[in-house]
Every structure is written in structure tokens, then in C-alpha cells.
Design an enzyme around this catalytic site. Structure first.
Site, PDB file in Angstrom:
ATOM      1  N   SER A   1       0.815  -1.224   0.000  1.00 54.28           N
ATOM      2  CA  SER A   1       0.000   0.000   0.000  1.00 54.28           C
ATOM      3  C   SER A   1       0.846   1.271   0.000  1.00 54.28           C
ATOM      4  O   SER A   1       0.430   2.284  -0.559  1.00 54.28           O
ATOM      5  CB  SER A   1      -0.935   0.020   1.211  1.00 54.28           C
ATOM      6  OG  SER A   1      -1.966  -0.916   1.063  1.00 54.28           O
TER       7      SER A   1
ATOM      8  N   ASP B   1      -5.983   0.369  -4.794  1.00 55.94           N
ATOM      9  CA  ASP B   1      -4.533   0.527  -4.938  1.00 55.94           C
ATOM     10  C   ASP B   1      -3.851  -0.767  -5.350  1.00 55.94           C
ATOM     11  O   ASP B   1      -2.772  -0.755  -5.934  1.00 55.94           O
ATOM     12  CB  ASP B   1      -3.918   1.080  -3.648  1.00 55.94           C
ATOM     13  CG  ASP B   1      -4.243   0.251  -2.413  1.00 55.94           C
ATOM     14  OD1 ASP B   1      -5.133  -0.620  -2.486  1.00 55.94           O
ATOM     15  OD2 ASP B   1      -3.630   0.481  -1.357  1.00 55.94           O
TER      16      ASP B   1
END
Length: 544
Positions: free
Chosen positions: A86, A327
Site C-alpha cells: 500500500s 490501490d
């Protein structure tokens, strides 16, 4: 925009049928577009694969709000891996630069992914400007929202610069001194000194700083919704907020993601120059790591409700770009598993959804109701949809050393849901967008940042040159002797001296201190990356 790819992979292939319509809508919106100000609402559902949104749609029984926004796909790889974490994913989406595992808002040290430009050794770990900082320099109001700690990797990517995502102390300090107008989420623990894991180690009480800067500090849904302030800091939990399905039982005072999004838009829209807002639905990723299909559905639907708030505003405003994207993928979730190898052609939707509908809470929420002696284990299992346990299932739970793991496996088996991993995955993800100049097609995640910056009227590379100058090099050119004082590693300071003049730049803050202890505010934060110290051009101009 990004490269057009003839052979779309998963997200692009599925999205292609809507691209013609998307382009027509974009043309119409461009013609109807009003003059300044421009607004951008950037929304990330962390760790959400296409399988999770598909399952959530079936669970809901009707289209999702994001469905009307399908515009293409996004390639998610990092500078070093086909499967991103992330932190580098957020860095790419926010700054337009690929980066490395755990890095937030800084350039990579290792580049080996095909197509990614190499980075010189001297520039490794250098802070790079993000779109929120660009919006601030344009005079726009800014906001960040997260259902995790606000210092977590993805919101940090849009507001901070550190070499490791776990540096919550530095991230929290940078976020406070970034002077962001609206900050909503968890992570109160990192704002004040204390003895808990993420409490401040530098002795500074950031809540006091926020009060001095005239923030309305709110800690529950009612106070948030009733706030009249133009500057709001909402800390609704020491760490993360509850899953949406669990909130009513475990944390009824917490706002929903849609609540926070609606309030932030209403507050930021007061600024005559427009606004930039970042919104993250964080815990789909956490549920995916746990292979908790109910948790994934819970927070995909919560995120979707927030998207609906954003798009409703954008439709009325006419000059707001809304982007929603994951993401990265996570868990390899599928509708269909080994149970359906031979039966999938005739297995109805109900065989997947009905077992999930029995769950009233996520596995985290259900286990929060477990008594210490486990005397209510069967009731807790039923909260997670595991009713009418077989003797084998009951024996498994009674002897379990990891109830969460065994419970999610049982429910997935009942619902014919498959998982390939408890980690991230490398597939392309869907791109959802709405509004003027919206991005479409199959893009690199870095293109999203560049598209937002272009719409708001700035160039990220040029912004980096203005905001993050090597302080030692620049001050020494002015005739100063410099040193980076790391005596207190939690309070690093760049010190420059020339004759009787002394200037100090505390790390993570937007201030400089002159010889007379006169403190001046500068236009961005000072950043120390463990090697070099960076300050802005405007700060340099204040040094005579």
C-alpha cells in the site's frame, strides 16, 4: 495520460464496453464545465479485487454506485515488484512516482520493474510532492479521510514523506503541520505522548497544536455532523474504526465513511479556490488479508455509499473530478472454489450469497462478542453466519487455536468462495471516474496523480523542485555552516550558522526558527529522510 494498450488485461477488458459512452459523457461535461474553481475527490478502496466488488454487487442485489463510473483499468506494480504494498501504491497515486515497499512519498532506492525509470543513488529516498500539497499551493482547501488510522500507509501517501510506513510519529506530525483543513479517521493514539505502541515518542502533544491552530477536534458522529468550523480534525478511535457491519453493535458513536465524506465535501466547498479531498475505505484490505468475505462486502458497500455522496456533489457542481480506484488486489477472492469444480454451470447466485447473508457481523465483530471462557462460542459463530454447526464444524471450533482463521474458512466453504492467498495480488484493478477531464483507459497508477495535477493546474515535478530542496547544499551555497542535529532522534533539526546568525529547521514541521528564537511559518513541511534534510525554496528565501 497513460499508454493505450491494445490487449486489455482483466480490468481494462471488462471496462472496454463502457469506454465509448464514457468518452461521450466526458465531452458533454467538458462543454458544460464552469470556470474555476476545480475540485478533485480521490477515493481509494484499499486492497479490493474485482472479485470483491462483484460479490458485493450480488450481495446488495442491485448495481453499485461505482458501476456507472467504470472508465478503464489501472496497473498497480511497484518499482521493484509485480505485487505492490500500500505504501508505494499510495506514493504512485499521490505523487506520480513508483516507489519501494514501505516507502511513503519518497523516491525508490531499488528499481527493477520493466518500464520504470531508474533513480540515481543520490535521489533515493528523496521526498516528492503530492497532489494534496499541490492543491494547497494553489490556495485550495484540502482534506483526508480514512477508516484506518489516518497515519496508515494510504492516507500518509497523500500527506507525508517517510522511509517506512510504520513511522506513525513522523507521519502524524507532518499531517498536523501540513495544515490540512479536514482530517477524519482513526489514529488518535499517535497525536499525544503515552505508553501505547503508537503513542508519541517526541514529547509533543499534537492535540494542543491543533487547538492553537483553531481546529474543531471532534470524536464522535454527532459532533462531526454538527461542527460549523472550516477546520475539523476528527479522531474517532485510538487506532482503526469499526467495520461498517459491526459499527451499530461495537462502535455506534463512530461516523460512517459516507458521513465523513459528505461532511468533508460540505466543509471544503466553502473555499472559493476549490478543494482536494482524499477518501480511503481502508478495511476491505484488512478483511481480504483475513479472507473474511463478509468483512470485504461490509466495507466495499460502505465505500460505495461514500462514492455516491461524492458523485452526487459532482453532478450538481459541474466542475469536480471524482476518481475511485483500488490501490492493489488482495486475497485472490473468487466466486467458485473446489466445491464447484464440476457444478459451476448450474450453481445459482443464491448458493454463494445466501450463506453470507446469514452473517450479522464480520469475523472481527463477532469475535469481539466472545466471552473469555468461550461459553457462547456457538452464538458467536452464528453471528458470523455459521448456524446449525455440524458435529465436525463444532469440534473444529472448540479445538481451534485460531478461531478467526477457522471461522472464515468455514463460511467460505459454505458459500463456495475461493481464496488463493492471505496477501496482496498483482492483477490490474478497475478505474472508476466521473467529471470533466476524467481519466479513462488502461493507465499506470502514476498517471492518476499526473491527471489530477493537470486538472488542478500544476506540474508535480516542478512542484517537487520548489518544495523539497536539499537544505544543507542550498544553505552552504549561501555561506552557512550546516549540521543535522540527531542528538534526539525523535526531534531532528537542521541547523545553519553564519557569524552571529543561526537558523533552525525542525523536521516534520512547517516552521523555521531564527537567532532571536523568532519562529516563522513556511509553505511546506521540512523533511529528514535519515540521510538528507529537505526544505522549500520559499524557506530558503527567508534566510538572509
Amino acid at each position: 495520460m497513460g499508454k493505450k494498450v491494445a490487449g486489455f488485461t482483466l480490468a481494462g477488458a471488462v471496462a472496454i464496453s463502457s469506454l465509448g459512452l464514457a468518452a461521450k459523457k466526458e465531452d458533454v461535461q467538458a462543454k458544460d464545465r464552469k470556470k474555476e474553481p476545480t475540485n478533485v475527490i480521490m477515493m481509494v478502496m484499499d486492497g479490493t479485487s474485482a472479485g470483491a466488488t462483484t460479490l458485493s454487487r450480488w450481495y446488495k442485489g442491485e448495481n453499485l454506485a461505482i458501476d456507472e463510473m467504470v472508465a478503464g483499468g489501472v496497473r498497480t506494480h511497484s518499482a521493484e515488484s509485480a505485487i505492490t504494498d500500500s505504501a508505494p501504491a499510495a506514493t504512485a497515486l499521490a505523487t506520480g512516482n513508483k516507489s519501494n515497499d514501505k516507502f511513503v512519498g519518497v523516491l525508490p532506492a531499488v528499481v527493477n520493474s520493466p518500464g520504470v525509470k531508474p533513480v540515481s543513488a543520490k535521489d533515493a529516498h528523496k521526498p516528492v510532492a503530492n497532489v494534496l500539497e499541490g492543491a494547497k499551493q494553489q490556495g485550495k482547501a484540502t482534506g483526508i479521510i480514512s477508516t484506518s488510522e489516518i497515519q496508515h500507509a494510504t492516507p500518509a501517501g497523500f500527506s507525508a514523506h517517510v522511509t517506512h510506513r510504520s513511522n506513525y510519529g513522523d507521519i502524524a506530525e507532518q499531517q498536523v503541520y501540513q495544515n490540512i483543513d479536514v482530517v477524519l479517521g482513526g489514529g488518535k493514539e499517535s497525536l499525544s505522548p503515552g505508553t501505547t505502541k503508537n503513542a508519541r515518542k517526541d514529547g509533543e502533544d499534537l492535540l494542543t497544536v491543533l487547538q492553537k491552530n483553531k481546529y474543531d477536534i471532534v470524536e464522535n458522529r454527532n459532533d462531526l455532523l454538527n461542527s460549523k468550523s472550516n477546520k475539523i480534525w476528527g479522531s474517532f478511535a485510538p487506532s482503526a474504526l469499526a467495520y461498517d457491519f459491526d459499527r451499530e453493535t461495537t462502535k455506534p458513536s463512530e461516523p460512517t465513511l459516507a458521513d465523513m465524506t459528505g461532511k468533508a465535501i460540505h466543509t471544503l466547498d466553502k473555499d472559493k479556490d476549490g478543494f482536494f479531498l482524499f477518501v480511503e475505505g481502508s478495511k476491505v484490505d484488512w478483511a481480504a488479508h483475513a479472507n473474511d468475505s463478509v468483512g470485504m462486502i461490509s466495507d466495499v458497500l460502505a465505500f460505495d455509499a461514500a462514492v455516491e455522496k461524492a458523485v452526487d456533489f459532482a453532478k450538481k457542481d459541474g466542475n469536480t473530478m471524482v476518481i475511485a480506484v483500488s490501490d492493489h488486489g488482495n486475497s485472490g477472492i473468487t466466486m467458485g472454489n473446489q466445491n464447484t469444480n464440476a457444478t459451476y454451470p448450474e450453481t445459482p447466485v443464491s448458493a454463494y450469497i445466501d450463506p453470507l447473508k446469514k452473517a450479522k457481523m464480520t469475523v472481527e465483530g463477532a469475535l469481539s462478542q466472545l466471552k473469555s471462557d468461550k461459553s457462547n462460542l456457538k452464538e458467536v459463530a452464528a453471528l458470523y453466519g455459521l448456524d446449525n454447526l455440524t458435529s465436525e464444524e463444532e469440534a473444529t471450533l472448540n479445538s481451534s487455536k485460531n478461531l478467526a482463521s477457522d471461522m472464515v474458512k468455514m463460511l467460505a466453504n459454505r458459500a463456495n468462495i475461493g481464496f488463493t492467498t492471505g496477501g496482496h495480488t498483482g492483477e490490474d484493478v478497475f478505474l472508476y471516474s466521473y467529471g470533466p477531464s476524467r481519466p479513462i483507459g488502461l493507465l499506470e497508477n502514476t498517471d492518476i496523480a499526473k491527471k489530477m495535477a493537470q486538472f488542478m493546474g500544476f506540474d508535480l515535478n516542478q512542484l517537487t523542485k520548489k518544495l523539497y530542496v536539499n537544505g544543507k547544499d542550498a544553505l552552504e551555497k549561501k555561506g552557512y555552516t550546516t549540521r543535522i542535529d540527531v542528538t534526539d532522534p525523535n526531534n531532528v533539526v537542521l541547523i545553519a550558522e553564519k557569524g552571529k546568525q543561526k537558523v533552525q529547521f525542525p523536521a516534520n514541521k512547517n516552521i523555521m526558527i531564527q537567532s532571536s528564537n523568532q519562529q516563522k511559518t513556511v509553505n511546506t513541511i521540512n523533511v529528514y529522510n535519515g540521510k538528507d534534510f529537505y526544505i522549500s525554496e520559499s524557506a530558503l528565501k527567508l534566510v538572509k
